[in-house]
Scaffold this active site. Structure first.
Site, PDB file in Angstrom:
ATOM      1  N   GLU A 433      12.518  30.055   8.815  1.00  0.00           N
ATOM      2  CA  GLU A 433      13.351  30.939   7.424  1.00  0.00           C
ATOM      3  C   GLU A 433      14.055  31.225   8.361  1.00  0.00           C
ATOM      4  O   GLU A 433      14.596  31.368   7.039  1.00  0.00           O
ATOM      5  CB  GLU A 433      12.606  30.554   6.340  1.00  0.00           C
ATOM      6  CG  GLU A 433      11.760  31.170   5.651  1.00  0.00           C
ATOM      7  CD  GLU A 433      11.221  30.935   4.829  1.00  0.00           C
ATOM      8  OE1 GLU A 433      11.449  29.984   3.803  1.00  0.00           O
ATOM      9  OE2 GLU A 433      10.376  31.787   4.395  1.00  0.00           O
ATOM     10  N   ASP A 457      16.494  28.926   3.666  1.00  0.00           N
ATOM     11  CA  ASP A 457      16.774  30.092   4.308  1.00  0.00           C
ATOM     12  C   ASP A 457      17.280  29.664   5.742  1.00  0.00           C
ATOM     13  O   ASP A 457      18.492  30.962   6.029  1.00  0.00           O
ATOM     14  CB  ASP A 457      15.053  30.851   3.950  1.00  0.00           C
ATOM     15  CG  ASP A 457      15.405  31.491   2.361  1.00  0.00           C
ATOM     16  OD1 ASP A 457      16.305  32.133   1.488  1.00  0.00           O
ATOM     17  OD2 ASP A 457      13.779  31.799   2.008  1.00  0.00           O
ATOM     18  N   CYS A 504      10.285  21.657   5.159  1.00  0.00           N
ATOM     19  CA  CYS A 504       9.957  21.428   3.662  1.00  0.00           C
ATOM     20  C   CYS A 504      11.381  22.701   2.476  1.00  0.00           C
ATOM     21  O   CYS A 504      11.344  22.258   1.367  1.00  0.00           O
ATOM     22  CB  CYS A 504       8.774  22.620   3.025  1.00  0.00           C
ATOM     23  SG  CYS A 504       8.526  24.249   3.545  1.00  0.00           S
TER      24      CYS A 504
HETATM   25  C1  PEP Z   1      12.677  27.355   2.547  1.00  0.00           C
HETATM   26  O1  PEP Z   1      13.476  28.444   2.196  1.00  0.00           O
HETATM   27  O2  PEP Z   1      13.600  26.210   2.967  1.00  0.00           O
HETATM   28  C2  PEP Z   1      11.842  26.935   1.278  1.00  0.00           C
HETATM   29  C3  PEP Z   1      11.164  26.185   1.207  1.00  0.00           C
HETATM   30  O3  PEP Z   1      11.636  28.205   0.538  1.00  0.00           O
HETATM   31  P1  PEP Z   1      12.518  28.572  -0.445  1.00  0.00           P
HETATM   32  O4  PEP Z   1      13.018  27.939  -1.147  1.00  0.00           O
HETATM   33  O5  PEP Z   1      11.177  28.813  -1.602  1.00  0.00           O
HETATM   34  O6  PEP Z   1      12.787  30.283  -0.099  1.00  0.00           O
HETATM   35 MG    MG Z   2      12.323  30.145   1.136  1.00  0.00          MG
END
Ligand code: PEP
Ligand code: MG
Length: 585
Positions: A433, A457, A504
């Protein structure tokens, strides 16, 4: 009537009455009261001052023990200021004479006193000005903190309007009391928005000065698909939105009926759809929506709702519960992703100046080993009860992943020495990320068993756009050719080494990206549970060959506009006519 367009972040339409949720940091509304409300407001001031003084007393006692007599004197001085009638009297006078709410009288009077000190142009008085600002926050916190308890005692559900909400406030929202919410600040992938989707509360963020123009009890419409917020709607608008509300509800129910069964393309390629969760109690929703397991468990929410460091048993219980609920289905548990907009800033004496680039995620864990090891112990112990995978967030250097793996090995050794049963063959993966991780995916692929691409991110760090800032929300998009190229190269690096790769980030739940992601080669997506039926429907409508063509075409574009327009057109071609849901980006 007043209409504002914000950023739609959680689907659905709600119509209800406003409940303004205040926070001391926000600008206090200049709200008037009736003459017969004066005594109530005076009483509120009385209680807020008394509670603030009580807090200061215990702070003084604590710091006397921990730090000595000298630092404790600061609190003594603050208590003296709050007890000083020359500060208190003008506040009471303004409530009586100007008929304003306690918050306004307090904030304005404290401001006047602070300005007076700072204009004296000497360091001692400048310090006094900052003492006054500190006290102002304390008293306002007491006054506005009442909102939370008022909210808990409401008997009819409301629509929350706030300047800003924290992820933990959103996670704690009671669905039976809160129909939806709208905030002045925020972006599509700020954690508040992610949680809103997780708990399925319609929401719009980035509504500029909405919290300043509404009053408690106003009627309000929130359209979480279009991003529209209407304050004091007309009868015609109310009727139109009620109709739309029932159409959207019927459509969502229809989709949900098709939730079970495989997600496979028409040419027979199986796609694994997993759910993103923050708490184990979201697992039934993952399964009801047709998810095959959990691809991202954001464990830091354990800290957010507890408000303190969870114990090893707190962790263990949460993970075992999740494992038992999943009955052998996949479960990817991510280690604490604290920092940035989650937890640590609220706890810190001195908040970081740039927290998204600061001590966040794996960096925070590696600097706070005690808490990190507690979590790792609990994960390994829970692994005895069912299959789990462990994932590390925001890895940006190879050293970090090596250190994290070493700690995991240490913890396993300790458990073995103590004779405590624990998993010995747990898959270890990392989130990709950060651009440095994506660019070096080849090097990382020999360190881990799997990658999960976190586009929320990855977009923010690749494009240098704060994911939670509404002012630059127009620049934040997964359709950026730079981001797409990074995703592509991560998939390629993973394939070379036979490392599993999934995605994700929130784009996994946005239908406009589905064909592109499959075409780039992804076969596992983890997304907000309520979007699973919709994404499954898209998958069941396309062929992989077509998706690959889409991905190739997208690779020829050099602007996000072209990518978006093209993906929107492609989706429209296969959309059998949904009420807005499919083509939303
Ligand atoms: C992301 O950064 O895509 C992620 C799934 O983590 P979070 O949204 O919890 O930062
Ligand atoms: Mg993230």
């Amino acid at each position: 009537m007043k209409q504002i367009t914000g950023i739609p972040v959680s689907s659905g339409i709600v119509i209800g009455r406003v409940f303004r949720l205040g926070r001391a940091e926000q600008r206090v509304p200049h709200q008037r009261i009736e003459a017969d409300e004066v005594s109530v407001e005076l009483q509120r001031v009385d209680e807020a001052f008394a509670e603030a003084i009580e807090d200061l007393e215990s702070l003084r006692d604590r710091s006397r023990i921990q730090l000595g007599e000298e630092p404790a004197k600061i609190f003594e001085f603050h208590m003296g200021l709050l007890k000083d009638p020359s500060l208190r009297k003008p506040i009471e006078d303004r409530i009586r004479n100007e008929l304003v709410v306690a918050e306004w009288a307090v904030a304005d009077e404290f401001r006047i006193v602070a300005d007076r000190f700072s204009s004296m142009g000497n360091e001692v008085f400048a310090q006094k000005a900052s003492d006054i600002i500190d006290l102002d926050r304390r008293v306002l916190d007491k006054l506005m903190g009442e909102d939370t308890s008022r909210l808990a005692s409401l008997d009819e559900p409301v629509v929350i309007v706030a300047h800003e909400l924290t992820p933990s406030q959103t996670a704690g929202m009671d669905r039976s009391k809160i129909l939806g919410f709208a905030t002045d600040l925020g972006g599509r992938t700020s954690h508040v928005s992610i949680v809103a989707r997780a708990v399925d509360i319609p929401a719009v963020v980035g509504c500029k000065n909405l919290s300043q123009i509404v009053e408690n009890g106003d009627w309000i419409i929130i359209d979480g698909d279009a991003g529209t917020v209407i304050v004091k709607p007309s009868d015609d608008q109310l009727e139109a939105y009620r109709d739309r509300q029932s159409i959207v509800t019927t459509y969502r129910e229809k989709l949900r009926k098709t939730a079970s069964g495989e997600a496979a393309t028409t040419d027979g390629v199986r796609i694994s759809l997993l759910g993103n969760i923050e708490f184990p109690d979201e697992i039934p929703s993952v399964l009801e929506n047709g998810g095959e397991g959990v691809g991202l468990y954001r464990t830091e929410f354990l800290y957010l709702t507890k408000g303190h460091e969870p114990t090893e048993e707190d962790h263990f219980e949460a993970y075992r519960t999740a494992i038992e609920m999943l009955k052998g289905r996949p479960l990817v548990i991510r280690t604490q992703d604290l920092g940035a907009d989650k937890y640590t800033q609220e706890q810190a004496e001195e908040p970081e100046r740039n927290p998204f680039l600061g001590c966040r995620s794996i960096r925070y864990s590696l600097q706070n080993l005690e808490g990190f090891k507690i979590q790792l112990r609990a994960m390994l112990r829970a692994a005895v009860h069912g299959p789990i995978k462990i994932m590390f967030p925001l890895v940006s250097t190879v050293m970090e992943i090596r250190q994290a793996k070493m700690l995991l090995a240490d913890v396993a050794e300790e458990l073995a020495e103590e004779g405590i049963p624990h998993g010995t063959d747990v898959s270890v993966g990392m989130m990709v990320e950060v651009p440095s991780a994506a660019l070096m995916a080849r090097a990382f692929s020999s360190e881990v068993d799997f990658f999960s691409i976190g586009t929320n991110d990855l977009i923010q760090y690749t494009l240098a756009v704060d994911r939670g800032n509404e002012r630059v929300a127009n620049l934040y998009t997964g359709a950026s050719p730079a981001v797409i190229q990074l995703i592509k190269s991560v998939i390629r690096a993973a394939r070379r080494r036979d490392v599993d790769v999934s995605l994700c980030g929130e784009i996994a739940g946005e239908p406009i990206y589905t064909m592109l992601l499959l075409g780039l080669g992804l076969r596992t997506l983890s997304l907000v549970p309520t979007q699973i039926p919709l994404i499954k429907t898209v998958i069941r409508t396309v062929t992989i060959e077509h998706c690959e063509r889409v991905a190739r075409k997208v690779g020829t574009f050099d602007s996000e506009r072209q990518v978006l327009n093209y993906l929107r057109d492609e989706l429209r071609k296969i959309d059998p006519g949904s009420p807005g849901g499919w083509t939303a980006d």
